[in-house]
Design an enzyme around this catalytic site. Structure first.
Site, PDB file in Angstrom:
ATOM      1  N   VAL A   1     -14.434  20.308  -4.554  1.00 24.60           N
ATOM      2  CA  VAL A   1     -14.015  20.718  -3.197  1.00 24.60           C
ATOM      3  C   VAL A   1     -15.251  20.601  -2.307  1.00 24.60           C
ATOM      4  CG1 VAL A   1     -13.217  22.656  -1.795  1.00 24.60           C
ATOM      5  CG2 VAL A   1     -12.207  22.235  -4.065  1.00 24.60           C
TER       6      VAL A   1
ATOM      7  N   ARG B   1     -18.882  16.666   2.304  1.00 26.18           N
ATOM      8  CA  ARG B   1     -18.841  15.194   2.225  1.00 26.18           C
ATOM      9  C   ARG B   1     -19.236  14.630   3.589  1.00 26.18           C
ATOM     10  NH1 ARG B   1     -13.198  12.246   0.844  1.00 26.18           N
ATOM     11  NH2 ARG B   1     -12.642  13.147   2.848  1.00 26.18           N
TER      12      ARG B   1
ATOM     13  N   PHE C   1      -0.253  -2.056   8.834  1.00 26.03           N
ATOM     14  CA  PHE C   1      -0.868  -0.964   8.053  1.00 26.03           C
ATOM     15  C   PHE C   1      -2.218  -1.385   7.476  1.00 26.03           C
ATOM     16  CE2 PHE C   1       2.490   2.055   7.951  1.00 26.03           C
ATOM     17  CZ  PHE C   1       3.699   1.412   7.759  1.00 26.03           C
TER      18      PHE C   1
ATOM     19  N   TYR D   1     -14.913   4.523   9.790  1.00 28.71           N
ATOM     20  CA  TYR D   1     -13.449   4.354   9.671  1.00 28.71           C
ATOM     21  C   TYR D   1     -12.775   4.812  10.970  1.00 28.71           C
ATOM     22  CZ  TYR D   1      -8.658   5.575   8.950  1.00 28.71           C
ATOM     23  OH  TYR D   1      -7.306   5.693   9.129  1.00 28.71           O
TER      24      TYR D   1
ATOM     25  N   ASP E   1      -5.609 -12.699   2.687  1.00 31.00           N
ATOM     26  CA  ASP E   1      -6.458 -11.756   3.425  1.00 31.00           C
ATOM     27  C   ASP E   1      -6.325 -12.007   4.920  1.00 31.00           C
ATOM     28  OD1 ASP E   1      -9.528 -10.252   2.562  1.00 31.00           O
ATOM     29  OD2 ASP E   1      -8.603 -10.318   4.548  1.00 31.00           O
TER      30      ASP E   1
ATOM     31  N   ASN F   1      -2.668  13.633   7.916  1.00 33.61           N
ATOM     32  CA  ASN F   1      -2.971  13.349   6.502  1.00 33.61           C
ATOM     33  C   ASN F   1      -1.707  13.098   5.691  1.00 33.61           C
ATOM     34  OD1 ASN F   1      -5.433  14.531   7.624  1.00 33.61           O
ATOM     35  ND2 ASN F   1      -6.167  14.412   5.504  1.00 33.61           N
TER      36      ASN F   1
ATOM     37  N   SER G   1      -4.868   6.736  13.745  1.00 35.68           N
ATOM     38  CA  SER G   1      -5.264   7.891  12.958  1.00 35.68           C
ATOM     39  C   SER G   1      -5.769   9.028  13.824  1.00 35.68           C
ATOM     40  CB  SER G   1      -6.374   7.440  12.004  1.00 35.68           C
ATOM     41  OG  SER G   1      -7.107   8.531  11.546  1.00 35.68           O
TER      42      SER G   1
ATOM     43  N   GLY H   1       0.841  -1.214   0.000  1.00 39.59           N
ATOM     44  CA  GLY H   1       0.000   0.000   0.000  1.00 39.59           C
ATOM     45  C   GLY H   1       0.868   1.253   0.000  1.00 39.59           C
TER      46      GLY H   1
ATOM     47  N   TYR I   1      -1.690   8.929  12.648  1.00 42.74           N
ATOM     48  CA  TYR I   1      -1.306   9.726  11.480  1.00 42.74           C
ATOM     49  C   TYR I   1      -2.300  10.850  11.280  1.00 42.74           C
ATOM     50  CZ  TYR I   1       0.600   5.122  10.097  1.00 42.74           C
ATOM     51  OH  TYR I   1       1.220   3.903  10.043  1.00 42.74           O
TER      52      TYR I   1
ATOM     53  N   LYS J   1     -10.634   2.702  14.159  1.00 41.71           N
ATOM     54  CA  LYS J   1      -9.316   3.019  14.725  1.00 41.71           C
ATOM     55  C   LYS J   1      -9.410   3.166  16.246  1.00 41.71           C
ATOM     56  CE  LYS J   1      -6.849   2.901  11.019  1.00 41.71           C
ATOM     57  NZ  LYS J   1      -5.846   1.828  10.817  1.00 41.71           N
TER      58      LYS J   1
HETATM   59  C1  WQD Z   1      -8.895  15.868   3.111  1.00 42.79           C
HETATM   60  C2  WQD Z   1      -9.714  17.115   2.861  1.00 42.79           C
HETATM   61  C3  WQD Z   1     -11.997  16.669   2.232  1.00 42.79           C
HETATM   62  C4  WQD Z   1     -11.129  14.795  -1.623  1.00 42.79           C
HETATM   63  C5  WQD Z   1      -7.489  11.111   5.806  1.00 42.79           C
HETATM   64  C6  WQD Z   1      -7.250   9.658   5.586  1.00 42.79           C
HETATM   65  C7  WQD Z   1      -7.616   8.876   6.797  1.00 42.79           C
HETATM   66  C8  WQD Z   1      -6.953   9.468   8.033  1.00 42.79           C
HETATM   67  C9  WQD Z   1      -7.325  10.921   8.173  1.00 42.79           C
HETATM   68  C10 WQD Z   1      -4.881   8.311   8.436  1.00 42.79           C
HETATM   69  C11 WQD Z   1     -11.134  17.016   3.426  1.00 42.79           C
HETATM   70  C12 WQD Z   1     -11.241  17.351   1.101  1.00 42.79           C
HETATM   71  C13 WQD Z   1     -10.973  15.408  -0.389  1.00 42.79           C
HETATM   72  C14 WQD Z   1     -11.760  15.501  -2.672  1.00 42.79           C
HETATM   73  C15 WQD Z   1     -12.044  17.388  -1.218  1.00 42.79           C
HETATM   74  N1  WQD Z   1      -5.539   9.364   7.976  1.00 42.79           N
HETATM   75  N2  WQD Z   1     -11.420  16.684  -0.197  1.00 42.79           N
HETATM   76  N3  WQD Z   1     -12.195  16.785  -2.429  1.00 42.79           N
HETATM   77  O1  WQD Z   1     -10.836  12.690   5.018  1.00 42.79           O
HETATM   78  O2  WQD Z   1      -8.941  13.938   6.185  1.00 42.79           O
HETATM   79  O3  WQD Z   1      -8.877  11.403   5.881  1.00 42.79           O
HETATM   80  O4  WQD Z   1      -6.876  11.571   6.974  1.00 42.79           O
HETATM   81  O5  WQD Z   1      -5.290   7.357   8.968  1.00 42.79           O
HETATM   82  O6  WQD Z   1      -7.160   7.554   6.607  1.00 42.79           O
HETATM   83  O7  WQD Z   1      -8.033   9.228   4.508  1.00 42.79           O
HETATM   84  O8  WQD Z   1      -8.535  12.930   3.958  1.00 42.79           O
HETATM   85  O9  WQD Z   1      -7.769  13.440   1.686  1.00 42.79           O
HETATM   86  O10 WQD Z   1     -10.083  12.404   1.989  1.00 42.79           O
HETATM   87  O11 WQD Z   1      -9.696  14.754   2.683  1.00 42.79           O
HETATM   88  O12 WQD Z   1     -12.454  18.550  -1.017  1.00 42.79           O
HETATM   89  O13 WQD Z   1     -11.941  15.000  -3.822  1.00 42.79           O
HETATM   90  O14 WQD Z   1      -9.871  17.273   1.448  1.00 42.79           O
HETATM   91  O15 WQD Z   1     -13.319  17.212   2.348  1.00 42.79           O
HETATM   92  O16 WQD Z   1     -11.510  18.296   3.912  1.00 42.79           O
HETATM   93  P1  WQD Z   1      -9.390  12.822   5.307  1.00 42.79           P
HETATM   94  P2  WQD Z   1      -9.021  13.322   2.488  1.00 42.79           P
END
Ligand code: WQD
Length: 338
Positions: free
Chosen positions: A216, A294, A77, A148, A55, A178, A121, A7, A176, A152
């Site tokens: 966005v 979202r 992971f 999700y 799996d 982002n 996370s 991954g 983590y 965690k």
């Molecule tokens: C970031 C921002 C969306 C896509 C991630 C990981 C998760 C965890 C937490 C580790 C948000 C915006 C996104 C798009 C957008 N990390 N966005 N248009 O949701 O914070 O979660 O961090 O474990 O595993 O996935 O990350 O990149 O999906 O979104 O506007 O097409 O970008 O609304 O504000 P998220 P993300």
């Protein structure tokens, strides 16, 4: 043993471990990765590490695997991790993320592996109150905003309870924020299957013309420009922390069990700030439009990293521009060689 080792974060960690002289064994079920990643690992390290494709929710397969190998440490992971998708498919997330962890712990118990680095996370913090931002490792664990995030939270509780009944077992939970960016060689990077859920791969795929335009998700949040705030951490900085964590465990240097660390930059950035920086770095306009929020998204979160900085002697070095540069370099390399 690196589960999810093909991954995004797994493959970058595998490369770093190999280059530091560790013997690495990858487990993956290819649900969100592909065997092509092995090519990138080989290009960077000169070799292909041992790997098994199965799996982790299948207990007999996990036990069979443990019976044939012994490990100093496991880095776990493997999990589904798309916030939005988990709202639509909660059972898929609970079954996959929890059953694989339970099987890993059961296998470790039965076959004597004593150290675990767990991929947790910042979603365990839910939506922190303004007074609790930036979040520290002692900030309240708020109700998760998505299945999700809840997997965690539950996973951390499972590991904590498992340690209570098996104190010989040690774990470090890495929360983590982002993760973004790619390996500086551009030979491996984020390779989401299908339409990307995460922001940065969607940006790079839009910029390269694979996607029409970036949506966005909402600009009516209570933030400087109305778009949500996140703490974007470069993948290589994140990987560095994993090496430190494995060494800390295998040398018996942990002071608590489990230990918990926030892995972020300490810097909160809005979605529009990421877009603007990408446009500056690549000197090209990005095609995007503001749409509705979202489901499952929180408004703002970023890390107080002082504990990890002090206790692990680790801090992030790369800037947002560095990460967007490597993400773009990877996208261009991948599309040319896909
Ligand atoms: C970031 C921002 C969306 C896509 C991630 C990981 C998760 C965890 C937490 C580790 C948000 C915006 C996104 C798009 C957008 N990390 N966005 N248009 O949701 O914070 O979660 O961090 O474990 O595993 O996935 O990350 O990149 O999906 O979104 O506007 O097409 O970008 O609304 O504000 P998220 P993300």
């Amino acid at each position: 043993m690196v589960t999810g080792g093909l991954g995004y974060i797994g493959s970058h960690t595998v490369v770093e471990l190999m280059q530091k002289g560790y013997q690495v064994h990858i487990i993956d079920n290819l649900s969100n990765s592909s065997l092509d990643v092995l090519e990138g690992i080989q290009r960077i390290t000169g070799e292909i590490p041992p790997y098994d494709i199965f799996d982790l929710t299948e207990k007999d397969k996990v036990f069979q695997f443990f019976s044939k190998n012994s490990f100093d440490a496991i880095i776990h992971f493997a999990a589904f991790k798309a916030v939005g998708e988990s709202v639509e498919k909660p059972l898929l997330y609970y079954r996959n993320n929890l059953n694989s962890l339970i099987n890993i712990l059961d296998g470790a118990l039965n076959f004597g592996t004593k150290n675990l680095v767990f991929s947790s996370s910042c979603t365990v913090y839910g939506q922190p109150d303004d007074k609790d931002l930036p979040v520290t490792e002692n900030s309240p664990i708020m109700p998760a905003n998505s299945p999700y995030g809840n997997t965690k939270q539950i996973s951390e509780e499972i590991i904590t309870d498992f340690i209570k009944s098996n104190p010989q077992f040690s774990a470090i939970l890495l929360r983590y924020f982002n993760p973004i960016g790619a390996h500086p060689t551009g030979f491996i990077g984020e390779l989401p299957r299908g339409v990307p859920n995460n922001l940065v791969p969607f940006i790079t795929q839009t910029a390269i013309g694979l996607r029409q335009e970036l949506s966005v998700f909402g600009d009516d949040y209570n933030t400087p420009d109305g778009t949500p705030i996140r703490d974007y951490i470069d993948i290589m900085d994140l990987v560095d922390a994993h090496i430190v964590a494995v060494e800390r465990l295998t040398k018996g240097q942990t002071k608590k069990n489990p230990e918990v660390f926030n892995l972020g930059t300490g810097r909160g950035l809005t979605v529009l700030e990421v877009i603007k920086t990408f446009e500056k770095v690549t000197e090209q306009k990005l095609n995007y439009k503001i749409v509705g929020r979202r489901e499952g998204d929180i408004e703002k979160v970023w890390a107080d990293t002082s504990f990890a900085n002090k206790e692990l002697g680790w801090k992030t070095k790369r800037t947002l521009a560095d990460s967007l540069e490597t993400a773009w370099k990877w996208e261009q390399y991948y599309q040319k060689n896909a």
